[in-house]
Design an enzyme around this catalytic site. Sequence first.
Site, PDB file in Angstrom:
ATOM      1  N   ASN A   1      -6.712   0.546  -2.464  1.00  0.00           N
ATOM      2  CA  ASN A   1      -6.260  -0.039  -1.200  1.00  0.00           C
ATOM      3  C   ASN A   1      -5.721   1.131  -0.388  1.00  0.00           C
ATOM      4  OD1 ASN A   1      -5.029  -1.344   0.902  1.00  0.00           O
ATOM      5  ND2 ASN A   1      -3.403  -2.287  -0.341  1.00  0.00           N
ATOM      6  N   LYS A  20      -4.789   1.259   2.615  1.00  0.00           N
ATOM      7  CA  LYS A  20      -3.793   0.898   3.642  1.00  0.00           C
ATOM      8  C   LYS A  20      -4.138   1.617   4.952  1.00  0.00           C
ATOM      9  CE  LYS A  20      -0.653  -0.061  -0.082  1.00  0.00           C
ATOM     10  NZ  LYS A  20       0.711  -0.223  -0.557  1.00  0.00           N
ATOM     11  N   HIS A  78      -2.168  -9.484   1.290  1.00  0.00           N
ATOM     12  CA  HIS A  78      -1.347  -8.396   0.727  1.00  0.00           C
ATOM     13  C   HIS A  78       0.100  -8.565   1.191  1.00  0.00           C
ATOM     14  CE1 HIS A  78       0.299  -4.411   0.044  1.00  0.00           C
ATOM     15  NE2 HIS A  78      -0.648  -4.261  -0.858  1.00  0.00           N
ATOM     16  N   GLU A 113       2.178  -6.573   2.322  1.00  0.00           N
ATOM     17  CA  GLU A 113       2.512  -5.907   3.594  1.00  0.00           C
ATOM     18  C   GLU A 113       2.040  -6.740   4.779  1.00  0.00           C
ATOM     19  OE1 GLU A 113       0.730  -2.157   2.541  1.00  0.00           O
ATOM     20  OE2 GLU A 113       2.313  -1.881   1.050  1.00  0.00           O
ATOM     21  N   GLU A 173       0.838  -8.266  -7.648  1.00  0.00           N
ATOM     22  CA  GLU A 173       1.534  -7.049  -7.247  1.00  0.00           C
ATOM     23  C   GLU A 173       3.014  -7.348  -7.010  1.00  0.00           C
ATOM     24  OE1 GLU A 173      -1.388  -4.075  -5.270  1.00  0.00           O
ATOM     25  OE2 GLU A 173      -0.732  -5.500  -3.758  1.00  0.00           O
ATOM     26  N   GLY A 215       4.423   1.125  -4.116  1.00  0.00           N
ATOM     27  CA  GLY A 215       4.771   2.368  -3.426  1.00  0.00           C
ATOM     28  C   GLY A 215       6.116   2.941  -3.836  1.00  0.00           C
ATOM     29  N   SER A 267       2.170   0.838  -8.072  1.00  0.00           N
ATOM     30  CA  SER A 267       2.383   2.156  -8.678  1.00  0.00           C
ATOM     31  C   SER A 267       1.463   2.438  -9.874  1.00  0.00           C
ATOM     32  CB  SER A 267       3.860   2.340  -9.055  1.00  0.00           C
ATOM     33  OG  SER A 267       4.675   2.272  -7.882  1.00  0.00           O
TER      34      SER A 267
END
Length: 249
Positions: free
Chosen positions: A10, A12, A95, A97, A167, A173, A213
């Site tokens: 991904n 991003k 996702h 985010e 996730e 991250g 991660s």
Amino acid sequence: MARKMIIAGNWKMNKTPSETRSFIEELKPLVAGADAEVVCCVPAIDIIPAVEAAKGSNIVIGAENMYFEEKGAFTGEIAPNMLVDAGVTYVILGHSERREYFAETNETVNKKVKKAFEHGLKPIVCCGETLTQREQGITLDWIRQQIKIAFLDVTPEQAKEAVIAYEPIWAIGTGKVATTEQAQEVCGAIRQLIAEIYDEATAEAIRIQYGGSVAPKNAAELFAQPDIDGGLVGGASLKADFGQVVCYK
Ligand code: PGA
């Protein structure tokens, strides 16, 4: 039948179109021997160069988002048939985010999942809890709700083709990977939920990824868990490290 592992990057909001071309070229020999499906989910503007650069290799290209309408006055959005026409196979939906910064809800994720299937795109449906929710002991309730709503009116035949990415938000991250036990516990619970919603055959077929991660040093242990069928990889997918994650065995 054993499920085929699927490891997806991904990207991003990273890499320009020209960076995309050179990175895919760099990646091709590194992932050629992978015993897993290899996917790079890239920003919309990078899709066409990524598809072109990946031609003839074992890398397939995914999108990071998609709108749930066919076409029309939705400035800035990308329609499913645009993705299909550009050569996209997978699309990440929901996702964390997108949920946090762009107000996506379980309901909009469900609309997108159904629309993706209508167009033959395979969704990578994301779910995951915050650290507060984990500490409150409501992780599994939260994940069950996210998945139940995301899969409303999705047929078992479609669900078999879907990928779910678990996730934990606190692991994204942050370098703070979930323990293999935590990751397996939730992925196992998701598979059980799919069996409840559909049936055993669907639960056996659907692929469930862990994300948060993932890196060369933890991939092998995570991916060896019985209910973890690969990973959704952010930071480590932007570098040659992705080759090591994909060839984790
Ligand atoms: P990360 O991101 O691997 O950088 O933690 C994962 C993701 O958000 O998909």
